[in-house]
Scaffold this motif. Structure first.
Motif: not given
Length: 732
Positions: A445, A550, A554, A557, A641, A643, A652, A676
């Motif tokens: 991560t 993922l 997600t 979060y 990544w 997110i 994410g 994103w």
């Protein structure tokens, strides 16, 4: 001229006869004379006629030729005698076979749905069908309830003499054999010349039902039913004639329409019509009926979900047959060609893609892949959000990734309660049954894990404005020796606030904070937020050395956004059986227990908002919206990544190579943040911006104004943080 006398001259023809012949002629004349006078002629002994030269030479009716003719006539009589007797025996046996099978056939209604397994229909959050799994059966249709166009298209395509034959068509079989031989195949290979009745007999497997206990798979069973051997053809013909004896023509056509496999898991024309056009088989147009009938010859090849153009071309051929046989006028046929059938939106989406795969994986097998019932699953999917994610993926890869790159990416969009609204598991967005990187790929991560370090600190009483010194730092790890973490920039920034450390994604402050408040506590907080993967036990935990998926990240979060409660991502909201009003069970996910205090969660949201506003996540900014989020880049840049979330949705994004090859020039602040951004621009379009549920840190009252002295190159954010350092000093 010579004078004619009373005596006539003898005819020249008389000279043709020899002396003996004239005597015989005289005798005949005498007999005729006697008969005329009534006297009975005197019988004479017949003399043997001497053999002529022709007879002695083998001519005439006797001799070798005569003997051969007699022999041929004898053989023919023998063959005929045997043949008609054998024919009578065969006819008797066929009659017995037909009678036996006819007596064993059940009522027509029992043969309409012959699936060995059930089906699964998936509905989106609005109740619209977006995917099917298993053998879909849309319900019973009859020759009276389907569109007349569909009935006519089937007959025109498969068996134009259907209503005139007795189950088999000798003319059709002879034609098929001729075509097969002319094309270099065996007489029974290729074209079969089967009538609709024979095809129905084959669909019924000649009355042999599938037995799961036999050791045969369903695929093997169906392959056996489709055998084309001569003996199988004979049995098929007998069974077809038995059906003709038992059922009416419309009954047979009804069975056929309900059992035919038409691609994409559709069994029967009602299921196929719903699958491809989103309407009942009673409502299909001539062009749609032609496309459905065109599937019968090769369901997989001509399925419009596989190749719409090929399916439309096949349908045009069927329209021509319908016109030739009088089912369509010239004008109707022209209109059908001008307006070919199109797929419904659900059909265009194939089988629901990665999201449907994930929901099926999360569903118990006896209601999912191995169900024997017809199951209805309501889900959390928002098809507009799904489309937004797919479009964003395609745009970024087309415009900003070099051709030939094998880099992959995944996207998950969910609500704060864990309801997944969209999912993309790879660059190929309209696929099913493939590796889903959103749910199956466990990857390091990187810095995307750091919010859980600061969540732990905030929950234990720290403030976003507390400071930590970013400086060269080493520690000894038992069994591993000396370990010295480095920042991504290989620079040190001195005393920084926790907010600045997160904003710049500094590694040394993160490790120090984790060690100060307890890495075991960090592991507990991360685990309770839903990161179920094995978490690193050493100090590298703070830097995202652990692996996760993922969807886990997600969901974690989402727990921050909802105020600090754990979240279990879910896609299924209700499962029920077809025709039943009561649900078997409901959602298995959602908001769980509280992990950190609401105040701590709101402070963390403020810190994450600073990351996007001024830090590494600036590319994710959305005009008019408050955005919070965190970038992440794993060791050697193998994973990138981003997110983040607005007040409405958490999204994410992961990017990397399937074989763990390092990314070149890509970090979490780059392409993942752009994916994103592209996703959320589409998701939030037309919505009214809402503020994030965040809490600004409130500094104590000061009497003197601070002097803005920031480091060179740090901009406004650096100046603000320098002011905060001047006010509060070091961490408490």
């Amino acid at each position: 001229m010579a004078k004619r006398t009373g005596r006539s001259s003898p005819l020249v023809a008389d000279k043709r006869y020899p002396k003996g012949a004239r005597t015989k002629a005289s005798a005949k004349s005498s007999r005729r004379g006697e008969s005329a006078t009534g006297a009975k002629p005197k019988p004479k002994r017949s003399a043997r006629k001497p053999a002529t030269r022709r007879a002695r030479g083998g001519g005439g009716r006797g001799g070798i030729i005569g003997a051969l003719r007699g022999l041929v006539r004898g053989i023919f009589r023998l063959i005929w005698g045997i043949s008609w007797r054998i024919g009578m025996v065969i006819a008797l046996l066929i009659g017995i076979g037909v009678g036996y099978h006819a007596s064993q056939l059940p009522e027509m209604t029992a043969l309409l749905d012959g699936r060995a397994r059930g089906s699964v229909t998936l509905l989106d959050r609005d109740g619209n069908v977006f995917a099917w799994r298993g053998d879909q059966f849309g319900g019973v249709v009859t020759t009276e309830t389907v569109s007349p166009h569909l009935k006519n298209a089937i007959i025109a395509t498969e068996d134009k003499r259907f209503y005139r034959h007795f189950g088999i068509s000798p003319r059709g079989i002879a034609s098929a054999v001729s075509i097969n031989l002319s094309e270099g195949r065996g007489p029974l290979s290729g074209h079969g010349g089967s009538t609709i009745t024979q095809q129905t007999a084959k669909l019924l497997c000649l009355g042999e039902p599938f037995d799961p206990k036999s050791g045969q798979t369903e695929k093997e069973y169906e392959a056996n039913c489709r055998q084309g051997t001569l003996w199988r053809k004979v049995k098929e013909a007998i069974y077809a004639m038995a059906m003709e004896a038992k059922y009416s023509k419309d009954d047979i056509l009804t069975i056929y329409m309900n059992r035919a496999f038409l691609g994409a898991g559709a069994r029967g024309f009602e299921a196929a019509s719903q699958r491809y056009f989103g309407k009942s088989a009673a409502e299909v147009t001539a062009s749609e009926a032609a496309m459905l009938a065109g599937l019968l010859v090769a369901p997989t090849r001509y399925a419009p979900t596989n190749n719409l153009t090929r399916a439309q071309n096949r349908a045009e051929v069927i329209v021509g047959l319908m016109q030739d046989q009088g089912y369509l006028s010239v004008a109707e046929a022209d209109q059908a060609r001008a307006r070919p059938a199109e797929l419904s939106e659900a059909a265009a989406a194939r089988a629901g893609g990665y999201f449907a795969d994930w929901v099926m994986d999360e569903t118990p097998e006896f209601f999912g892949d191995k169900t024997t019932e017809d199951v209805i699953i309501r889900t959390t999917l928002d098809q507009d959000i799904q489309t937004a994610a797919e479009e964003a993926m395609n745009v970024v890869f087309q415009e900003k990734v070099s051709d030939g790159s094998k880099a992959q990416a995944a996207i998950v969009v969910m609500s704060a309660d864990g309801a997944v609204r969209g999912m993309v598991g790879g660059r190929k967005t309209r696929v099913s049954g493939v590796f889903n990187r959103a749910t199956q790929a466990k990857r390091q991560t990187g810095s995307a894990f750091k919010p859980f370090v600061y969540a732990t600190a905030l929950d234990l009483g720290a403030s976003p404005l507390d400071t930590v010194v970013d400086e060269p730092f080493c520690m000894t790890i038992p069994g591993s020796g000396r370990w010295c973490p480095e920042n991504y920039t290989h620079k040190h920034y001195g005393e920084v606030t926790l907010t600045e450390a997160l904003k710049k994604s500094l590694n040394i402050p993160a490790v120090k904070t984790s060690e100060k408040y307890g890495r075991d506590k960090v592991r507990i907080v991360a685990s309770e937020f839903g990161i179920d993967s094995d978490l690193a036990a050493g100090p590298a935990l703070a830097l995202g050395a652990s692996e996760s998926t993922l969807i886990e990240m997600t969901g974690a979060y989402a727990g921050i956004l909802n105020g600090g409660s754990s979240v279990t991502p879910y896609g299924l909201t209700e499962l029920s059986l077809l025709g039943e009003d009561t649900a078997v069970f409901g959602a298995a996910g959602g908001i769980g227990e509280r992990v950190i205090r609401t105040e701590a969660a709101e402070q963390l949201i403020w810190m994450l908002q600073q990351v996007v506003a001024e830090g590494t996540g600036r590319r994710a900014q959305l005009p008019g919206w408050q955005v919070a989020g965190k970038t992440g880049t794993s060791q050697a840049a193998r994973d990138a990544w981003f997110i983040g979330f607005t007040a409405d949705y958490v999204t994410g994004v992961w990017m990397g190579y399937d074989d763990n090859t390092p990314l070149k020039g890509v970090s979490g602040s780059g392409l993942p943040a752009e994916i994103w951004h592209e996703t959320m621009m589409r998701v939030q379009e037309g919505r009214t911006p809402k503020p994030l549920p965040m809490r600004d840190p409130i500094p104590p009252h000061r009497t003197e104004p601070a002097q803005p002295e920031g480091r060179a190159g740090e901009g406004v954010g650096g100046a603000v943080n320098q002011i905060l350092r001047d006010i509060f000093g070091s961490s408490r």
